[in-house]
Design a protein around this motif. Structure first.
Motif, short mmCIF file in Angstrom:
data_model
loop_
_atom_site.label_atom_id
_atom_site.label_comp_id
_atom_site.label_asym_id
_atom_site.label_seq_id
_atom_site.Cartn_x
_atom_site.Cartn_y
_atom_site.Cartn_z
N ASN A 1 0.79 -1.21 -0.04
CA ASN A 1 -0.07 0.05 0.10
C ASN A 1 0.94 1.28 0.02
OD1 ASN A 1 -2.46 -1.31 0.13
ND2 ASN A 1 -1.88 -1.86 2.45
N ILE A 2 0.57 2.15 -1.05
CA ILE A 2 1.42 3.44 -0.96
C ILE A 2 0.50 4.60 -1.30
CG2 ILE A 2 3.01 4.52 -2.38
CD1 ILE A 2 4.18 1.94 -3.43
N ASN A 3 0.71 5.59 -0.52
CA ASN A 3 0.08 6.70 -0.23
C ASN A 3 0.82 8.04 -0.97
OD1 ASN A 3 -1.82 5.14 1.08
ND2 ASN A 3 -1.73 6.39 3.12
N THR A 4 -0.03 8.85 -1.52
CA THR A 4 0.75 9.97 -2.18
C THR A 4 -0.16 11.07 -1.97
OG1 THR A 4 -0.26 9.77 -4.35
CG2 THR A 4 1.68 8.43 -3.97
N CYS A 5 0.85 12.38 -2.18
CA CYS A 5 0.23 13.47 -2.33
C CYS A 5 0.70 14.33 -3.14
CB CYS A 5 0.26 14.29 -0.69
SG CYS A 5 -0.42 15.80 -0.53
N THR A 6 0.12 14.79 -4.29
CA THR A 6 0.39 15.32 -5.49
C THR A 6 0.20 16.96 -5.22
OG1 THR A 6 0.15 13.68 -6.88
CG2 THR A 6 0.58 15.64 -7.97
N VAL A 7 1.34 17.76 -5.21
CA VAL A 7 1.03 19.11 -5.00
C VAL A 7 1.66 19.82 -6.24
CG1 VAL A 7 2.02 20.95 -3.53
CG2 VAL A 7 2.13 18.65 -2.78
N ASP A 8 0.94 20.92 -6.46
CA ASP A 8 1.12 21.80 -7.72
C ASP A 8 1.87 23.13 -6.89
OD1 ASP A 8 1.62 24.02 -9.78
OD2 ASP A 8 -0.47 23.13 -10.49
N PRO A 9 3.26 23.27 -7.12
CA PRO A 9 3.87 24.45 -6.47
C PRO A 9 3.58 26.01 -6.91
CG PRO A 9 5.41 22.84 -7.22
CD PRO A 9 4.14 22.54 -7.82
N GLN A 10 2.65 26.00 -7.90
CA GLN A 10 2.21 27.29 -8.56
C GLN A 10 0.72 27.41 -7.85
OE1 GLN A 10 2.35 27.39 -12.90
NE2 GLN A 10 4.63 27.47 -12.49
N GLN A 11 0.18 26.40 -7.31
CA GLN A 11 -1.04 26.84 -6.45
C GLN A 11 -1.05 26.37 -5.08
OE1 GLN A 11 -4.67 25.04 -8.81
NE2 GLN A 11 -3.23 24.63 -10.58
N ASP A 12 -0.46 25.54 -4.98
CA ASP A 12 -0.70 25.05 -3.12
C ASP A 12 0.73 25.52 -2.40
OD1 ASP A 12 -2.66 23.30 -3.75
OD2 ASP A 12 -1.12 21.91 -4.65
N THR A 13 0.34 25.64 -1.32
CA THR A 13 1.29 26.12 -0.21
C THR A 13 1.89 25.26 0.23
OG1 THR A 13 -0.31 28.23 0.14
CG2 THR A 13 1.61 27.69 1.70
N LEU A 14 3.50 24.95 -0.24
CA LEU A 14 4.20 23.88 0.08
C LEU A 14 5.18 24.58 1.04
CD1 LEU A 14 5.22 21.03 -0.27
CD2 LEU A 14 6.35 21.75 -2.23
N ARG A 15 5.28 23.93 2.09
CA ARG A 15 6.33 24.69 3.25
C ARG A 15 6.98 23.29 4.16
NH1 ARG A 15 3.58 30.28 5.70
NH2 ARG A 15 3.21 30.95 3.43
N MET A 16 8.09 23.90 4.59
CA MET A 16 8.84 23.11 5.53
C MET A 16 8.58 23.75 7.14
SD MET A 16 12.20 21.58 3.38
CE MET A 16 11.71 21.28 1.65
N TYR A 17 8.44 22.88 8.19
CA TYR A 17 8.44 23.34 9.49
C TYR A 17 9.37 22.50 10.27
CZ TYR A 17 4.06 25.56 7.94
OH TYR A 17 3.04 26.22 7.26
N TRP A 18 10.09 23.19 11.11
CA TRP A 18 11.12 22.58 12.25
C TRP A 18 10.77 22.83 13.58
CZ3 TRP A 18 16.76 23.66 12.88
CH2 TRP A 18 17.39 22.76 13.97
N LYS A 19 10.81 24.22 14.00
CA LYS A 19 10.61 24.61 15.39
C LYS A 19 9.53 25.67 15.30
CE LYS A 19 15.45 23.67 16.60
NZ LYS A 19 16.59 24.33 17.17
N ASP A 20 8.95 25.79 16.46
CA ASP A 20 7.99 26.98 16.65
C ASP A 20 8.81 27.99 17.09
OD1 ASP A 20 8.69 26.91 19.25
OD2 ASP A 20 6.95 25.82 19.72
N PRO A 21 8.14 29.42 17.11
CA PRO A 21 8.86 30.55 17.32
C PRO A 21 9.64 30.66 18.64
CG PRO A 21 6.69 31.20 16.53
CD PRO A 21 6.92 29.68 16.64
N ALA A 22 9.16 29.55 19.66
CA ALA A 22 10.07 29.70 20.86
C ALA A 22 11.06 28.37 20.82
CB ALA A 22 8.99 28.96 21.94
N GLY A 23 11.19 28.24 19.60
CA GLY A 23 12.42 26.96 19.40
C GLY A 23 12.09 25.72 19.77
N LYS A 24 10.75 25.12 20.03
CA LYS A 24 10.62 24.08 20.13
C LYS A 24 10.43 23.18 19.10
CE LYS A 24 7.22 20.84 22.90
NZ LYS A 24 5.97 21.02 23.77
N VAL A 25 11.03 22.09 18.73
CA VAL A 25 10.99 21.10 17.64
C VAL A 25 9.21 20.85 17.53
CG1 VAL A 25 11.35 18.98 16.51
CG2 VAL A 25 13.07 20.49 17.48
N PHE A 26 8.63 20.78 16.52
CA PHE A 26 7.28 20.42 16.28
C PHE A 26 7.13 18.87 16.40
CE2 PHE A 26 6.90 24.31 13.66
CZ PHE A 26 5.74 24.78 14.71
N GLY A 27 7.72 18.28 15.73
CA GLY A 27 8.09 16.71 16.02
C GLY A 27 6.93 15.86 15.61
#
Length: 258
Positions: free
Chosen positions: A41-67
């Motif tokens: 079983n393979i799941n996918t999410c297809t994203v159009d960078p010109q239409q969708d908001t594709l971002r990366m997140y590591w830490k919140d403003p207080a410096g805590k890793v989301f995790g």
């Protein structure tokens, strides 16, 4: 998606399918799909960078890793944002720090890792970087980024380094053994000829070579980067928040009223 004949498993599959249908209906241009490939079983999410908001997140403003996806969702919601889909963004160390280059909001938070001949999938050559620019995304091998860091980093709004590259210019990594018995849950990011980004996770154990074949032959991706193994998860899914915390997250977000 073929359904199991076992009643409990059949209901579980139906619940997963209903969850995906509900999310797809609200997701806009981002498209969630499920595949059955060699009994995997393979799941996918297809994203159009010109239409969708594709971002990366590591830490919140207080410096805590989301995790976790739940922590990121809870942080986004008061801002009027929903998470459409997400997955872990690559290999990290024991302190949940990205093992290689990591750029967020145009700021380099972790430097390019050019080490070679070390242990682990990250160092299986060639490795590479997934770069999100304004309106487009690329997967570039580490040596190319290292050869002109000023150019690549100046264009990167988000970036994560991982390894190995699974596909490069439609070619499967020559280090992958077609007969390998090293089977693990794996996730990856790839880019198709239409320049769409596809986040993919094999929810059952699979070899590097077979996963690369799926990305190339079924998804028609031309470039692909391995993200991680058994810790990997994708949102939405029933097991999205089960398991250990991980480092950075790749996510597609949208405003809650759209």
């Amino acid at each position: 998606m073929p359904l199991s004949t076992h009643p409990a498993r059949r209901w579980l599959q139906l619940l997963v399918f209903i969850l995906f249908v509900a999310i797809v209906a609200a997701a806009g241009a981002a498209e969630l799909r499920q595949y059955r490939y060699q009994q995997i079983n393979i799941n996918t999410c297809t994203v159009d960078p010109q239409q969708d908001t594709l971002r990366m997140y590591w830490k919140d403003p207080a410096g805590k890793v989301f995790g976790t996806f739940s922590a990121l969702r809870n942080w986004l919601r008061p801002q009027g944002k929903d998470m459409v889909c997400a997955t872990n963004a690559g290999i990290y160390d024991k302190e949940l720090r990205p093992l290689g280059l990591y750029v967020e909001g145009g700021v380099t938070l972790r430097k390019l890792n050019t080490r070679r001949n070390a242990y682990g999938n990250f160092y299986l050559q060639p490795n590479g970087v997934f770069i999100v620019e304004e309106g487009r995304a690329r997967i570039v091998d580490t040596a190319t980024v290292d050869g002109d860091r000023e150019r690549w980093l100046s264009q990167a709004v988000y970036a994560t380094q991982s390894g190995p590259l699974m596909l490069r210019n439609d070619e499967i990594n020559a280090a992958f053994d077609p007969g390998s018995i090293n089977l693990f849950v794996r996730n990856a990011v790839c880019i198709d000829p239409a320049q769409k980004v596809i986040l993919a996770i094999a929810r059952n154990p699979i070899s590097f070579h077979d996963f690369a074949l799926f990305l190339r032959d079924r998804l028609r991706c031309v470039d692909a980067l391995y993200l991680d193994g058994n810790i990997s998860r994708m949102y939405p899914s029933l097991e999205a928040d089960l398991g250990p915390a991980f480092g950075a997250i790749i996510a597609v977000v949208k405003t809650a009223d759209k």
